[in-house]
Design a protein around this motif. Sequence first.
Motif, mmCIF file in Angstrom:
data_model
loop_
_atom_site.group_PDB
_atom_site.id
_atom_site.type_symbol
_atom_site.label_atom_id
_atom_site.label_comp_id
_atom_site.label_asym_id
_atom_site.label_seq_id
_atom_site.Cartn_x
_atom_site.Cartn_y
_atom_site.Cartn_z
ATOM 1 N N PHE A 19 0.883 -0.979 0.083
ATOM 2 C CA PHE A 19 0.149 -0.101 -0.136
ATOM 3 C C PHE A 19 0.920 1.263 0.002
ATOM 4 O O PHE A 19 2.040 1.184 0.375
ATOM 5 C CB PHE A 19 -1.103 -0.069 1.537
ATOM 6 C CG PHE A 19 -0.243 -0.377 2.764
ATOM 7 C CD1 PHE A 19 0.585 0.754 2.936
ATOM 8 C CD2 PHE A 19 -0.008 -1.674 3.103
ATOM 9 C CE1 PHE A 19 1.046 0.680 4.222
ATOM 10 C CE2 PHE A 19 0.453 -2.022 4.196
ATOM 11 C CZ PHE A 19 1.081 -0.640 4.925
ATOM 12 N N LEU A 27 -4.098 10.271 5.690
ATOM 13 C CA LEU A 27 -4.992 9.270 6.773
ATOM 14 C C LEU A 27 -6.152 10.056 7.083
ATOM 15 O O LEU A 27 -7.154 9.744 6.782
ATOM 16 C CB LEU A 27 -3.987 9.064 8.052
ATOM 17 C CG LEU A 27 -4.898 8.497 8.963
ATOM 18 C CD1 LEU A 27 -5.279 6.940 8.993
ATOM 19 C CD2 LEU A 27 -3.874 8.652 10.488
ATOM 20 N N SER A 208 -8.954 0.414 13.343
ATOM 21 C CA SER A 208 -8.992 -0.396 11.786
ATOM 22 C C SER A 208 -7.537 -1.041 11.502
ATOM 23 O O SER A 208 -7.789 -2.044 10.451
ATOM 24 C CB SER A 208 -8.914 1.017 10.937
ATOM 25 O OG SER A 208 -7.774 1.601 11.061
ATOM 26 N N PHE A 210 -5.189 0.361 9.908
ATOM 27 C CA PHE A 210 -4.821 1.019 8.951
ATOM 28 C C PHE A 210 -3.385 1.550 9.231
ATOM 29 O O PHE A 210 -3.070 1.912 10.203
ATOM 30 C CB PHE A 210 -5.712 2.153 8.646
ATOM 31 C CG PHE A 210 -5.567 2.917 7.457
ATOM 32 C CD1 PHE A 210 -6.212 2.469 6.289
ATOM 33 C CD2 PHE A 210 -4.723 4.034 7.312
ATOM 34 C CE1 PHE A 210 -6.061 3.065 4.868
ATOM 35 C CE2 PHE A 210 -4.558 4.773 6.245
ATOM 36 C CZ PHE A 210 -5.418 4.311 5.061
ATOM 37 N N PRO A 211 -2.535 1.524 8.173
ATOM 38 C CA PRO A 211 -2.771 1.180 6.897
ATOM 39 C C PRO A 211 -2.586 -0.138 6.540
ATOM 40 O O PRO A 211 -2.580 -0.703 5.182
ATOM 41 C CB PRO A 211 -1.723 2.092 6.037
ATOM 42 C CG PRO A 211 -0.627 2.054 7.055
ATOM 43 C CD PRO A 211 -1.331 2.161 8.324
ATOM 44 N N GLU A 212 -2.213 -1.368 7.419
ATOM 45 C CA GLU A 212 -1.932 -2.675 7.050
ATOM 46 C C GLU A 212 -3.065 -3.470 6.890
ATOM 47 O O GLU A 212 -3.126 -4.220 6.124
ATOM 48 C CB GLU A 212 -1.069 -3.288 8.145
ATOM 49 C CG GLU A 212 0.441 -2.638 8.209
ATOM 50 C CD GLU A 212 0.772 -3.209 9.624
ATOM 51 O OE1 GLU A 212 2.010 -3.728 9.533
ATOM 52 O OE2 GLU A 212 0.500 -2.698 10.431
ATOM 53 N N CYS A 213 -4.206 -3.194 7.462
ATOM 54 C CA CYS A 213 -5.514 -3.960 7.278
ATOM 55 C C CYS A 213 -6.519 -3.028 6.373
ATOM 56 O O CYS A 213 -6.519 -1.802 6.285
ATOM 57 C CB CYS A 213 -6.108 -3.875 8.670
ATOM 58 S SG CYS A 213 -4.924 -4.883 9.825
ATOM 59 N N TYR A 214 -7.352 -3.675 5.779
ATOM 60 C CA TYR A 214 -8.575 -2.965 5.202
ATOM 61 C C TYR A 214 -9.619 -2.610 6.251
ATOM 62 O O TYR A 214 -10.187 -3.660 6.832
ATOM 63 C CB TYR A 214 -9.183 -4.012 4.133
ATOM 64 C CG TYR A 214 -8.463 -4.334 2.926
ATOM 65 C CD1 TYR A 214 -8.478 -3.308 1.780
ATOM 66 C CD2 TYR A 214 -7.925 -5.741 2.639
ATOM 67 C CE1 TYR A 214 -7.702 -3.689 0.775
ATOM 68 C CE2 TYR A 214 -7.042 -5.919 1.824
ATOM 69 C CZ TYR A 214 -7.039 -5.155 0.534
ATOM 70 O OH TYR A 214 -6.368 -5.227 -0.614
ATOM 71 N N PRO A 215 -9.629 -1.349 6.458
ATOM 72 C CA PRO A 215 -10.542 -0.990 7.743
ATOM 73 C C PRO A 215 -11.910 -1.243 7.554
ATOM 74 O O PRO A 215 -12.776 -1.419 8.592
ATOM 75 C CB PRO A 215 -10.101 0.585 7.563
ATOM 76 C CG PRO A 215 -9.778 0.989 6.428
ATOM 77 C CD PRO A 215 -9.197 -0.400 5.782
#
Lengths: 248, 272
Positions: A19, A27, A208, A210-215
């Motif tokens: 990503f 953000l 979330s 975020f940014p490693e996961c799909y929130p």
Amino acid sequence: MRFYDCNAWVGTPANGTLFSPPTAGSLVAAMDEAGVEKALVWHIAQHDYDPLEGNDLLSRAIAGHERLVGVWTMLPTQCGEIGSAEEWTGRLIEAGVQAVRMFPERNRYLPRPEVIGDLLSVLADRRVPLLLSLRRGATWAMAYDLLEAFPALTVVLCDLDVWPADRFFRPLLDRYERVHIETSTYLADAGIEAFVERYGAGRMLFGSGFPECYPGGAMLRVRHAEIGEAGRAAIAAGNIERLLSEVR
Amino acid sequence: MIKETPLTRAFWQDLRLPHCPIYDMHGHLGRYYGIWFPRPSAEEMVRSMDRANVRMLCFASHAALFAPDLGNRTAVQAVRQYPGRLRAYLSVNPNHPEHIRRDLSLLDEHPDAFVGLKLHPEKHQVPATAPAYAPALQVAEERELLVLVHSWGGSRHNGPEQMRTLAARHPGIALILGHSLHGAWDEAVKIARDFAHVYLDLTALLDNDRGVIEKFADAGLADRMLFGTDLPWFSPVAALGCLLSADITDEDRHAVLHGNAEGLLARFPGLP
């Protein structure tokens, strides 16, 4: 539904990602797109590079972004890097930072009372939440040992094992009333419902990842959890707001 | 994080959209040694499927994978209980050839219960390319069954090398790379591009691997991605939410949620 994200980071990691690494500005833009009102944020350099310079980077990055609340990384006091526990915690609160992370394995110290007891005592007294990331060095044994030594500590267990970890965390929740879990990688089918049935809705916090996961994963689960509107609102935002309001 | 489109808006509001059913192509059933599941039974899983608008789940029971004494009959029982909602993969344990023969006979006894085979080379500690699987794979090829194989980057049992070999050996099989060679994303893309009969399962890509869905879609593989959850492990609502916040088109989401699965399942009478 209002969302307050307790687990997001900004900055460019040392290693490559799939990503685009987020800035504070991007953000906030992503939060706008998703309908997330506020976020508790740290900077990846606090882990990848150096806690103290990372803390400074974070403070500079989120300056002027009122919807982003900072999280600093702690170090032990014995090397004189952060001053006394009271001094460091005072600077933290003065800077508007409201929670703390630690990475003992990466920063090469033992998470034992002899090493960080002074700091954890102050954090417990001042009710500053400590976020323990199971993805970034925290272990279940560490969490058990820390809480045995500091049962009044406010702890948020975050980035949980992707394999549903109820057998690990439930004994901690049973024993220590200020332990909470975060949602980003707690993906167990019907896990939120089962959790709330046993512990109520007050001890789970929306994060979330975020940014490693799909929130959207955590957001959609909270939004449609079969726990009643008040429970959903507590997990989405109310619980983290309550914890942060207790910081003194 | 979640861009508003007609599809994302509908699922965000109501968890459903007319003409967009969901096919979960990678599930399990029952208890498991390492995890406490709130809803492990067929009845409870169907309850979760109802909540998330999942029309059908294709699954391999944990008992069939890890308890040879129980075998695949537990899967048959679940399909008989919910014939409109569940279909099974026949689990193949290469460590017990006599059980493979026994279990393959279930395909004749219950032809409408199974849509394919499930191989878990990592758990069974036998490479996916080993001769022990050959009788089952031959049957799969003859009957045009789907073959779902657990795959993971870096594995010597079901890594990129084994998946490429398997794909090359069995061009007549719809080969589903379970977890899409987790971590070895570039290899997964290359194999899917080289072999039109290879599909990419999204199970366990939807946790802390943000960007993979976009990578596959950008590689032109939206027509090969399959929605999966490992149910009863992971919430279908969570997996759906991840798909909603991926930076792909609604057309791609339709393909992942139902279009690609409908294409694969069309070979079975009465499905989808």
